[in-house]
Scaffold this motif. Structure first.
Motif, PDB file in Angstrom:
ATOM      1  N   ASP A 134       0.801  -1.236   0.000  1.00 26.84           N
ATOM      2  CA  ASP A 134       0.000   0.000   0.000  1.00 26.84           C
ATOM      3  C   ASP A 134       0.824   1.272   0.000  1.00 26.84           C
ATOM      4  OD1 ASP A 134      -2.403  -1.121   0.199  1.00 26.84           O
ATOM      5  OD2 ASP A 134      -2.865  -0.410   2.233  1.00 26.84           O
ATOM      6  N   ASP A 135       2.020   1.190   0.553  1.00 25.68           N
ATOM      7  CA  ASP A 135       2.857   2.383   0.681  1.00 25.68           C
ATOM      8  C   ASP A 135       3.911   2.371  -0.416  1.00 25.68           C
ATOM      9  OD1 ASP A 135       1.699   3.633   2.887  1.00 25.68           O
ATOM     10  OD2 ASP A 135       2.867   2.470   4.318  1.00 25.68           O
ATOM     11  N   ILE A 136       3.812   3.365  -1.309  1.00 30.37           N
ATOM     12  CA  ILE A 136       4.835   3.500  -2.350  1.00 30.37           C
ATOM     13  C   ILE A 136       5.794   4.601  -1.923  1.00 30.37           C
ATOM     14  CG2 ILE A 136       5.244   4.254  -4.726  1.00 30.37           C
ATOM     15  CD1 ILE A 136       2.760   2.915  -5.578  1.00 30.37           C
ATOM     16  N   TYR A 172      -2.050   5.771  12.181  1.00 33.20           N
ATOM     17  CA  TYR A 172      -0.659   5.303  12.120  1.00 33.20           C
ATOM     18  C   TYR A 172      -0.198   4.674  13.429  1.00 33.20           C
ATOM     19  CZ  TYR A 172       0.006   8.195   7.935  1.00 33.20           C
ATOM     20  OH  TYR A 172      -0.081   8.742   6.685  1.00 33.20           O
ATOM     21  N   GLY A 173       0.906   3.904  13.304  1.00 37.02           N
ATOM     22  CA  GLY A 173       1.731   3.647  14.463  1.00 37.02           C
ATOM     23  C   GLY A 173       2.586   4.898  14.650  1.00 37.02           C
ATOM     24  N   VAL A 174       2.727   5.386  15.873  1.00 39.55           N
ATOM     25  CA  VAL A 174       3.512   6.607  16.111  1.00 39.55           C
ATOM     26  C   VAL A 174       4.619   6.277  17.110  1.00 39.55           C
ATOM     27  CG1 VAL A 174       3.433   9.026  16.830  1.00 39.55           C
ATOM     28  CG2 VAL A 174       1.466   8.019  15.652  1.00 39.55           C
ATOM     29  N   VAL A 194       3.182   3.502  19.687  1.00 41.08           N
ATOM     30  CA  VAL A 194       1.764   3.283  19.983  1.00 41.08           C
ATOM     31  C   VAL A 194       0.992   3.238  18.670  1.00 41.08           C
ATOM     32  CG1 VAL A 194       1.618   5.728  20.608  1.00 41.08           C
ATOM     33  CG2 VAL A 194      -0.281   4.232  21.153  1.00 41.08           C
ATOM     34  N   GLU A 195       0.117   2.261  18.553  1.00 36.92           N
ATOM     35  CA  GLU A 195      -0.653   2.094  17.316  1.00 36.92           C
ATOM     36  C   GLU A 195      -1.941   2.903  17.383  1.00 36.92           C
ATOM     37  OE1 GLU A 195       0.261   0.541  14.542  1.00 36.92           O
ATOM     38  OE2 GLU A 195      -1.638   0.726  13.481  1.00 36.92           O
ATOM     39  N   LYS A 196      -2.149   3.710  16.353  1.00 38.48           N
ATOM     40  CA  LYS A 196      -3.371   4.494  16.184  1.00 38.48           C
ATOM     41  C   LYS A 196      -3.778   5.256  17.451  1.00 38.48           C
ATOM     42  CE  LYS A 196      -5.062   1.273  12.624  1.00 38.48           C
ATOM     43  NZ  LYS A 196      -3.912   1.504  11.780  1.00 38.48           N
ATOM     44  N   PRO A 197      -2.881   6.158  17.925  1.00 39.79           N
ATOM     45  CA  PRO A 197      -3.243   6.960  19.106  1.00 39.79           C
ATOM     46  C   PRO A 197      -4.377   7.936  18.760  1.00 39.79           C
ATOM     47  CG  PRO A 197      -1.240   7.811  18.107  1.00 39.79           C
ATOM     48  CD  PRO A 197      -1.563   6.542  17.366  1.00 39.79           C
ATOM     49  N   GLY A 207       5.189   9.097  12.097  1.00 37.22           N
ATOM     50  CA  GLY A 207       4.291   7.971  11.874  1.00 37.22           C
ATOM     51  C   GLY A 207       5.001   6.852  11.131  1.00 37.22           C
ATOM     52  N   VAL A 208       4.693   5.632  11.533  1.00 40.68           N
ATOM     53  CA  VAL A 208       5.297   4.455  10.886  1.00 40.68           C
ATOM     54  C   VAL A 208       4.685   4.289   9.496  1.00 40.68           C
ATOM     55  CG1 VAL A 208       5.550   1.939  11.018  1.00 40.68           C
ATOM     56  CG2 VAL A 208       5.607   3.319  13.123  1.00 40.68           C
ATOM     57  N   ILE A 209       5.561   4.042   8.520  1.00 45.91           N
ATOM     58  CA  ILE A 209       5.067   3.725   7.177  1.00 45.91           C
ATOM     59  C   ILE A 209       5.569   2.335   6.803  1.00 45.91           C
ATOM     60  CG2 ILE A 209       4.755   6.111   6.502  1.00 45.91           C
ATOM     61  CD1 ILE A 209       7.435   6.007   5.190  1.00 45.91           C
ATOM     62  N   LEU A 235       1.336  -5.267  14.748  1.00 43.52           N
ATOM     63  CA  LEU A 235       2.793  -5.436  14.700  1.00 43.52           C
ATOM     64  C   LEU A 235       3.470  -4.386  15.582  1.00 43.52           C
ATOM     65  CD1 LEU A 235       5.148  -6.986  13.435  1.00 43.52           C
ATOM     66  CD2 LEU A 235       5.058  -5.418  11.488  1.00 43.52           C
ATOM     67  N   THR A 236       2.931  -3.168  15.554  1.00 45.06           N
ATOM     68  CA  THR A 236       3.494  -2.083  16.384  1.00 45.06           C
ATOM     69  C   THR A 236       3.573  -2.510  17.851  1.00 45.06           C
ATOM     70  OG1 THR A 236       2.487  -0.458  14.919  1.00 45.06           O
ATOM     71  CG2 THR A 236       3.098   0.325  17.101  1.00 45.06           C
ATOM     72  N   ASP A 237       2.514  -3.129  18.356  1.00 40.46           N
ATOM     73  CA  ASP A 237       2.488  -3.522  19.775  1.00 40.46           C
ATOM     74  C   ASP A 237       3.567  -4.569  20.062  1.00 40.46           C
ATOM     75  OD1 ASP A 237       0.368  -1.820  20.137  1.00 40.46           O
ATOM     76  OD2 ASP A 237      -1.169  -3.387  20.023  1.00 40.46           O
TER      77      ASP A 237
HETATM   78  C1  G1P Z   1      -0.423  -0.227   9.269  1.00 40.14           C
HETATM   79  C2  G1P Z   1       0.369  -0.256  10.574  1.00 40.14           C
HETATM   80  C3  G1P Z   1       0.633   1.178  11.068  1.00 40.14           C
HETATM   81  C4  G1P Z   1       1.318   1.977   9.986  1.00 40.14           C
HETATM   82  C5  G1P Z   1       0.501   1.920   8.676  1.00 40.14           C
HETATM   83  C6  G1P Z   1       1.292   2.573   7.531  1.00 40.14           C
HETATM   84  O1  G1P Z   1      -1.707   0.304   9.573  1.00 40.14           O
HETATM   85  O2  G1P Z   1      -0.350  -0.983  11.543  1.00 40.14           O
HETATM   86  O3  G1P Z   1       1.439   1.131  12.220  1.00 40.14           O
HETATM   87  O4  G1P Z   1       1.475   3.311  10.421  1.00 40.14           O
HETATM   88  O5  G1P Z   1       0.222   0.562   8.287  1.00 40.14           O
HETATM   89  O6  G1P Z   1       0.624   2.514   6.321  1.00 40.14           O
HETATM   90  P1  G1P Z   1      -2.967   0.146   8.576  1.00 40.14           P
HETATM   91  O7  G1P Z   1      -2.762   1.158   7.468  1.00 40.14           O
HETATM   92  O8  G1P Z   1      -2.964  -1.253   8.067  1.00 40.14           O
HETATM   93  O9  G1P Z   1      -4.168   0.476   9.406  1.00 40.14           O
END
Ligand code: G1P
Length: 278
Positions: A134-136, A172-174, A194-197, A207-209, A235-237
Motif C-alpha cells: 500500500d505504501d509506495i 498510524y503507528g507513532v 503506539v498504534e493508532k493513538p 508515523g510508521v510507514i 505489529l506495532t504492539d
Molecule cells: C499499518 C500499521 C501502522 C502503519 C501503517 C502505515 O496500519 O499498523 O502502524 O502506520 O500501516 O501505512 P494500517 O494502514 O494497516 O491500518
C-alpha cells in the motif's frame, strides 16, 4: 545473531481492500495499477533492488490471481516487448530468474501482526523485511536499501517513519524517540511506539510507514500480543514489547511516500510515477 543479510521479505497482501470496492469484489487491491505496474509489482521490485531473494506473499483464500501474476510466463514477456513494454517485461523476467516466491494463506484477517506471524515457519532464525504494498516510496536510492544498510551496522528492529499531521495520528503507528536522539541523523533510537493513538495522545509527529526490518524473535512477541487498536493483532504492539531487549530504530525516509490505501492516494502515486517515467 551473526546473520548479516536480509534474505526474506514478507509482503502482506490479504487485506480486504474495502476502500477499493467495488474493484476488490473481483481483484485483490495489491493488483491495482499505480500508473503502469501493480502495487505488488513495485513492492517486489523494491525487494529485488535490496538484494532480497525470497518473497513471502501473505494472501487470503480467494487471491489466487496474485500467484498467477507472478507465475513464469515468457510468452507474455515476449508480447510485452512487441507492445513497447520491454522494461516491465525485463522486470518480470528478473523476478522469475532471481526470486523465490512463497505464498502463505492467512485464513482470517486478524491484523498485520497476525499476517507476519503466519510466516513464522519459513523464517526460523532469519531476520527479515516487511514491505506493505500500500505504501509506495519514491526516492532515487530505495529507502529499504538504506534501512538494511543501517541494520547491518547495528542489528535490531527498524521501522520507516515520516512526519505526519497531528490529525492523522489515529491512522498510524507513532513512535517516541529517545530524548537525546532529536538530531540530524535519519536513524533514531525508539523509546516506545503506539498504534493508532487518539489525536493529541501521539508521542511525536513521526508515523510508521510500510517498511520494517525485524529480528526473528519478533514472532515470540506477536504470539503474546493481544488484539489492540481496531481489535487487531498489531505489529506495532509486538515491536514495542521488544524494546527493552532489542535495539529499535526509526528510519526517517528521505523521499516521498504515497499512501495507496485509498483511491485518492493511488491516483497521486500514479501521477508521480507517470511524470517520473517521462
Ligand atoms: C499499518 C500499521 C501502522 C502503519 C501503517 C502505515 O496500519 O499498523 O502502524 O502506520 O500501516 O501505512 P494500517 O494502514 O494497516 O491500518
Amino acid at each position: 545473531m551473526d546473520n548479516k543479510e536480509i534474505r526474506f521479505a514478507i509482503l502482506p497482501s490479504a487485506g480486504l481492500g474495502t476502500r477499493f470496492l467495488p474493484f476488490t469484489k473481483a481483484v485483490p487491491k495489491v493488483l491495482a495499477l499505480a500508473f503502469d505496474r501493480p502495487l505488488i509489482h513495485l513492492a517486489v521490485l523494491e525487494a529485488l533492488a535490496a538484494k532480497i531473494e525470497n518473497i513471502i506473499i501473505v494472501i487470503s483464500e480467494d487471491q489466487e490471481s496474485i500467484k498467477h501474476y507472478f507465475a513464469p510466463d515468457p510468452q507474455t514477456e515476449k508480447n510485452m516487448w512487441d507492445k513497447g513494454l520491454g522494461i516491465i517485461a525485463e522486470e518480470l523476467k528478473s523476478f522469475r530468474e532471481k526470486l523465490n516466491f512463497v505464498y502463505v494463506t492467512q485464513e482470517e484477517q486478524l491484523g498485520l501482526g497476525h499476517a507476519v506471524l503466519s510466516c513464522e515457519q519459513l523464517l526460523v532464525g532469519e531476520p527479515f523485511a516487511v514491505i506493505l504494498p500500500d505504501d509506495i516510496l519514491i526516492n532515487p536510492e530505495p529507502e529499504l536499501i538504506r534501512m538494511i544498510n543501517g541494520w547491518r551496522q547495528h542489528q535490531g528492529n527498524y521501522v520507516a517513519v515520516e512526519h505526519i499531521r497531528s490529525e492523522d495520528a489515529p491512522n498510524y503507528g507513532v513512535v517516541e524517540i529517545a530524548a537525546h536522539q532529536h538530531n540530524e541523523s535519519r536513524f533514531k533510537v525508539i523509546k516506545g511506539m503506539v498504534e493508532k493513538p487518539t489525536i493529541g495522545a501521539a508521542p511525536s509527529d513521526l508515523g510508521v510507514i510500510g517498511r520494517y526490518v525485524l529480528m526473528p524473535n519478533i514472532f515470540d512477541a506477536i504470539k503474546v500480543t493481544s488484539p489492540g487498536a481496531v481489535k487487531e493483532i498489531q505489529l506495532t504492539d509486538a515491536i514495542n514489547a521488544c524494546i527493552e531487549n532489542v535495539a529499535t530504530y526509526a528510519y526517517l525516509i528521505e523521499g516521498v511516500r504515497y499512501d495507496c490505501g485509498t483511491p485518492h492516494g493511488l491516483l497521486k502515486a500514479s501521477i508521480a510515477l507517470s511524470s517520473q517515467s517521462k
